[in-house]
Write a protein that holds these residues in place. Structure first.
Motif, PDB file in Angstrom:
ATOM      1  N   ALA A  31      -3.716 -11.648  -2.222  1.00 60.83           N
ATOM      2  CA  ALA A  31      -2.945 -10.448  -2.596  1.00 60.83           C
ATOM      3  C   ALA A  31      -3.870  -9.296  -3.004  1.00 60.83           C
ATOM      4  O   ALA A  31      -3.673  -8.150  -2.580  1.00 60.83           O
ATOM      5  CB  ALA A  31      -1.978 -10.777  -3.717  1.00 60.83           C
ATOM      6  N   ASP A  32      -4.888  -9.588  -3.807  1.00 63.61           N
ATOM      7  CA  ASP A  32      -5.790  -8.537  -4.275  1.00 63.61           C
ATOM      8  C   ASP A  32      -6.526  -7.902  -3.110  1.00 63.61           C
ATOM      9  O   ASP A  32      -6.704  -6.685  -3.053  1.00 63.61           O
ATOM     10  CB  ASP A  32      -6.813  -9.114  -5.268  1.00 63.61           C
ATOM     11  N   ARG A  33      -6.970  -8.787  -2.190  1.00 66.89           N
ATOM     12  CA  ARG A  33      -7.715  -8.259  -1.036  1.00 66.89           C
ATOM     13  C   ARG A  33      -6.827  -7.402  -0.142  1.00 66.89           C
ATOM     14  O   ARG A  33      -7.259  -6.387   0.386  1.00 66.89           O
ATOM     15  CB  ARG A  33      -8.313  -9.414  -0.226  1.00 66.89           C
ATOM     16  N   LYS A  38      -5.387  -2.078   1.756  1.00 64.76           N
ATOM     17  CA  LYS A  38      -4.371  -1.033   1.938  1.00 64.76           C
ATOM     18  C   LYS A  38      -4.890   0.287   1.347  1.00 64.76           C
ATOM     19  O   LYS A  38      -4.754   1.352   1.948  1.00 64.76           O
ATOM     20  CB  LYS A  38      -3.085  -1.474   1.225  1.00 64.76           C
ATOM     21  N   LYS A  39      -5.504   0.170   0.173  1.00 64.85           N
ATOM     22  CA  LYS A  39      -6.033   1.356  -0.486  1.00 64.85           C
ATOM     23  C   LYS A  39      -7.137   1.988   0.374  1.00 64.85           C
ATOM     24  O   LYS A  39      -7.199   3.209   0.549  1.00 64.85           O
ATOM     25  CB  LYS A  39      -6.587   0.941  -1.863  1.00 64.85           C
ATOM     26  N   LEU A  40      -7.989   1.130   0.914  1.00 65.47           N
ATOM     27  CA  LEU A  40      -9.096   1.591   1.753  1.00 65.47           C
ATOM     28  C   LEU A  40      -8.559   2.300   2.997  1.00 65.47           C
ATOM     29  O   LEU A  40      -9.063   3.349   3.409  1.00 65.47           O
ATOM     30  CB  LEU A  40      -9.927   0.372   2.160  1.00 65.47           C
ATOM     31  N   ASP A  41      -7.509   1.721   3.573  1.00 71.29           N
ATOM     32  CA  ASP A  41      -6.929   2.313   4.784  1.00 71.29           C
ATOM     33  C   ASP A  41      -6.358   3.695   4.476  1.00 71.29           C
ATOM     34  O   ASP A  41      -6.542   4.640   5.240  1.00 71.29           O
ATOM     35  CB  ASP A  41      -5.841   1.388   5.346  1.00 71.29           C
ATOM     36  N   GLN A  42      -5.694   3.823   3.321  1.00 67.33           N
ATOM     37  CA  GLN A  42      -5.149   5.129   2.926  1.00 67.33           C
ATOM     38  C   GLN A  42      -6.273   6.136   2.766  1.00 67.33           C
ATOM     39  O   GLN A  42      -6.167   7.276   3.180  1.00 67.33           O
ATOM     40  CB  GLN A  42      -4.417   4.997   1.584  1.00 67.33           C
ATOM     41  N   GLN A  43      -7.372   5.690   2.153  1.00 68.22           N
ATOM     42  CA  GLN A  43      -8.497   6.595   1.951  1.00 68.22           C
ATOM     43  C   GLN A  43      -9.063   7.048   3.295  1.00 68.22           C
ATOM     44  O   GLN A  43      -9.401   8.212   3.476  1.00 68.22           O
ATOM     45  CB  GLN A  43      -9.581   5.915   1.106  1.00 68.22           C
ATOM     46  N   LYS A  44      -9.121   6.120   4.269  1.00 67.56           N
ATOM     47  CA  LYS A  44      -9.618   6.479   5.610  1.00 67.56           C
ATOM     48  C   LYS A  44      -8.696   7.504   6.255  1.00 67.56           C
ATOM     49  O   LYS A  44      -9.151   8.447   6.894  1.00 67.56           O
ATOM     50  CB  LYS A  44      -9.646   5.221   6.495  1.00 67.56           C
ATOM     51  N   GLN A  45      -7.383   7.296   6.100  1.00 69.69           N
ATOM     52  CA  GLN A  45      -6.419   8.225   6.690  1.00 69.69           C
ATOM     53  C   GLN A  45      -6.577   9.618   6.098  1.00 69.69           C
ATOM     54  O   GLN A  45      -6.525  10.617   6.803  1.00 69.69           O
ATOM     55  CB  GLN A  45      -4.980   7.737   6.431  1.00 69.69           C
ATOM     56  N   PRO A  61     -16.725  -0.296   3.891  1.00 71.25           N
ATOM     57  CA  PRO A  61     -15.814   0.001   2.776  1.00 71.25           C
ATOM     58  C   PRO A  61     -16.484   0.846   1.684  1.00 71.25           C
ATOM     59  O   PRO A  61     -15.882   1.778   1.159  1.00 71.25           O
ATOM     60  CB  PRO A  61     -15.439  -1.384   2.256  1.00 71.25           C
ATOM     61  N   ASP A  62     -17.754   0.552   1.390  1.00 73.08           N
ATOM     62  CA  ASP A  62     -18.442   1.322   0.344  1.00 73.08           C
ATOM     63  C   ASP A  62     -18.648   2.768   0.765  1.00 73.08           C
ATOM     64  O   ASP A  62     -18.548   3.695  -0.058  1.00 73.08           O
ATOM     65  CB  ASP A  62     -19.793   0.667  -0.002  1.00 73.08           C
ATOM     66  N   GLU A  63     -18.959   2.965   2.063  1.00 71.71           N
ATOM     67  CA  GLU A  63     -19.150   4.343   2.551  1.00 71.71           C
ATOM     68  C   GLU A  63     -17.844   5.140   2.487  1.00 71.71           C
ATOM     69  O   GLU A  63     -17.836   6.317   2.141  1.00 71.71           O
ATOM     70  CB  GLU A  63     -19.678   4.320   3.993  1.00 71.71           C
ATOM     71  N   PHE A  68     -14.909   9.392  -0.019  1.00 75.59           N
ATOM     72  CA  PHE A  68     -13.647   9.785  -0.645  1.00 75.59           C
ATOM     73  C   PHE A  68     -13.909  10.348  -2.047  1.00 75.59           C
ATOM     74  O   PHE A  68     -13.474  11.441  -2.389  1.00 75.59           O
ATOM     75  CB  PHE A  68     -12.712   8.572  -0.706  1.00 75.59           C
ATOM     76  N   ALA A  69     -14.673   9.577  -2.825  1.00 76.90           N
ATOM     77  CA  ALA A  69     -14.944   9.990  -4.216  1.00 76.90           C
ATOM     78  C   ALA A  69     -15.728  11.303  -4.260  1.00 76.90           C
ATOM     79  O   ALA A  69     -15.512  12.133  -5.152  1.00 76.90           O
ATOM     80  CB  ALA A  69     -15.715   8.890  -4.937  1.00 76.90           C
ATOM     81  N   ASP A  70     -16.637  11.512  -3.286  1.00 81.61           N
ATOM     82  CA  ASP A  70     -17.470  12.723  -3.286  1.00 81.61           C
ATOM     83  C   ASP A  70     -16.693  13.982  -2.914  1.00 81.61           C
ATOM     84  O   ASP A  70     -17.129  15.094  -3.225  1.00 81.61           O
ATOM     85  CB  ASP A  70     -18.613  12.577  -2.260  1.00 81.61           C
ATOM     86  N   ASN A  71     -15.590  13.827  -2.178  1.00 77.67           N
ATOM     87  CA  ASN A  71     -14.926  15.011  -1.611  1.00 77.67           C
ATOM     88  C   ASN A  71     -13.488  15.228  -2.040  1.00 77.67           C
ATOM     89  O   ASN A  71     -12.971  16.320  -1.868  1.00 77.67           O
ATOM     90  CB  ASN A  71     -14.919  14.909  -0.078  1.00 77.67           C
ATOM     91  N   ILE A  72     -12.855  14.179  -2.528  1.00 85.68           N
ATOM     92  CA  ILE A  72     -11.403  14.275  -2.701  1.00 85.68           C
ATOM     93  C   ILE A  72     -10.955  13.943  -4.114  1.00 85.68           C
ATOM     94  O   ILE A  72     -11.467  13.010  -4.732  1.00 85.68           O
ATOM     95  CB  ILE A  72     -10.706  13.358  -1.673  1.00 85.68           C
ATOM     96  N   LYS A  73     -10.010  14.757  -4.578  1.00 85.05           N
ATOM     97  CA  LYS A  73      -9.448  14.499  -5.894  1.00 85.05           C
ATOM     98  C   LYS A  73      -7.951  14.248  -5.721  1.00 85.05           C
ATOM     99  O   LYS A  73      -7.236  15.088  -5.160  1.00 85.05           O
ATOM    100  CB  LYS A  73      -9.671  15.740  -6.762  1.00 85.05           C
ATOM    101  N   ALA A  74      -7.509  13.082  -6.167  1.00 84.04           N
ATOM    102  CA  ALA A  74      -6.077  12.776  -6.083  1.00 84.04           C
ATOM    103  C   ALA A  74      -5.389  13.301  -7.331  1.00 84.04           C
ATOM    104  O   ALA A  74      -5.998  13.363  -8.405  1.00 84.04           O
ATOM    105  CB  ALA A  74      -5.873  11.268  -5.964  1.00 84.04           C
ATOM    106  N   GLU A  75      -4.140  13.697  -7.167  1.00 87.68           N
ATOM    107  CA  GLU A  75      -3.396  14.234  -8.303  1.00 87.68           C
ATOM    108  C   GLU A  75      -1.943  13.780  -8.188  1.00 87.68           C
ATOM    109  O   GLU A  75      -1.400  13.739  -7.080  1.00 87.68           O
ATOM    110  CB  GLU A  75      -3.467  15.765  -8.222  1.00 87.68           C
ATOM    111  N   VAL A  76      -1.334  13.449  -9.318  1.00 90.42           N
ATOM    112  CA  VAL A  76       0.079  13.074  -9.291  1.00 90.42           C
ATOM    113  C   VAL A  76       0.881  14.267  -9.794  1.00 90.42           C
ATOM    114  O   VAL A  76       0.574  14.825 -10.850  1.00 90.42           O
ATOM    115  CB  VAL A  76       0.338  11.824 -10.164  1.00 90.42           C
ATOM    116  N   VAL A  77       1.880  14.661  -8.997  1.00 91.78           N
ATOM    117  CA  VAL A  77       2.657  15.842  -9.376  1.00 91.78           C
ATOM    118  C   VAL A  77       4.136  15.497  -9.492  1.00 91.78           C
ATOM    119  O   VAL A  77       4.641  14.612  -8.802  1.00 91.78           O
ATOM    120  CB  VAL A  77       2.479  16.997  -8.354  1.00 91.78           C
ATOM    121  N   ASP A  78       4.809  16.225 -10.378  1.00 91.88           N
ATOM    122  CA  ASP A  78       6.251  16.086 -10.530  1.00 91.88           C
ATOM    123  C   ASP A  78       6.884  16.870  -9.378  1.00 91.88           C
ATOM    124  O   ASP A  78       6.693  18.085  -9.271  1.00 91.88           O
ATOM    125  CB  ASP A  78       6.646  16.683 -11.894  1.00 91.88           C
TER     126      ASP A  78
END
Ligand code: FMN
Length: 260
Positions: A31-33, A38-45, A61-63, A68-78
């Protein structure tokens, strides 16, 4: 040697139990894997629609995580107010899960995209360049002919209107017909088009037949041949998510705040 009926039933039951335990253990152990993949796939998309990962580029996966971390900031919005949701960690927030949870979602108003429930909060991605927001990436979803299409739309942060890219990461449309939403040539028709018309309403539409170049025909995109129903589905879902019940309030707020 003949066995008794009881022995046969008991043996079959034992085989069922052993197999059941095996499958259940594998599901729990993996399940964890699965969640990680799934998270990795979303980041690729997200990287792909942002133009930060080229088609066919192979990254470990590390790349992927680093880019992702170097270029993108996720934000949760109402979604209703368009303002950043307080106290919600974007890393742990799953919009699709929230949408299914009655405590974190509400019934959607009737809409052509056939979106039934709206999450109270949604996850958006900002592509940062030299410390400034360069691109906004918003999740989109809606019904085609056979299935719900899930994807992302990237728009230029400068006007919060010009399309930079579109992608669908999950759908069940027919390969060669509605499944052509995955065709890179069709996706390449989107950048440069405009979502909002002069009146401020989402105007972009996938039309039957061919549209002109983005510069002279900004609100239309070529239809998918033999797949008008999926094409209309894409029109409907883009209009829905960029409208008042989707990310309209967020985009207004983003522009009013000076594109930050
Ligand atoms: C087996 C089968 C699969 C189809 N898959 C799709 C599809 O994925 N998307 C779609 O819009 N139309 C699909 N169609 C066609 C639709 O029924 C309909 O004819 C089409 O959307 C009309 O588009 P057109 O006016 O461009 O021909 C499929 C038809 C068949 C027989």
């Amino acid at each position: 040697m003949a066995h008794s009926t009881g022995y046969t039933i008991g043996f079959a039951a034992l085989v069922c139990v052993v197999c059941g335990v095996g499958i259940a253990s594998a599901a729990v152990a993996l399940a964890d894997r699965q969640a990680e993949n799934k998270k990795l796939d979303q980041q690729k998309q997200v990287l792909a629609v942002a133009g930060l990962m080229q088609a066919g580029e192979s990254l470990s996966p590390d790349e992927v995580k680093k880019r992702f971390a170097d270029n993108i900031k996720a934000e949760v919005v109402d979604l209703k107010t368009g303002v950043a949701a307080q106290g919600v960690d974007p890393a742990g927030f799953d919009q699709l899960k929230a949408q299914k949870d009655p405590a974190q979602s509400r019934e959607a108003p009737a809409n052509n995209a056939k979106v039934l429930r709206l999450p109270n909060n949604a996850k958006v991605y900002k592509v940062l360049k030299d410390g400034k927001v360069d691109t906004l990436i918003l999740p989109i979803e809606g019904y085609g002919l056979w299935s719900t299409l899930y994807g992302f739309m990237a728009i230029d942060a400068k006007d919060a209107n010009t399309v930079k890219g579109i992608t669908f990461y999950q759908h069940g449309e027919t390969p060669g017909l509605g499944g052509e939403v995955d065709n890179p040539k069709w996706k390449d028709l989107w950048p440069g088009r405009k979502i909002y018309g002069p009146g401020g309403q989402p105007q972009i539409a996938v039309v039957k037949g061919q549209a002109g170049p983005a510069a002279s025909d900004p609100y239309r995109v070529d239809g998918l041949s033999g797949a008008t129903i999926t094409s209309n589905g894409v029109t409907n879902l883009v209009k829905f998510w960029f409208g008042a019940d989707g990310f309209g309030p967020y985009i207004q707020h983003f522009k009013a705040a000076g594109g930050k």
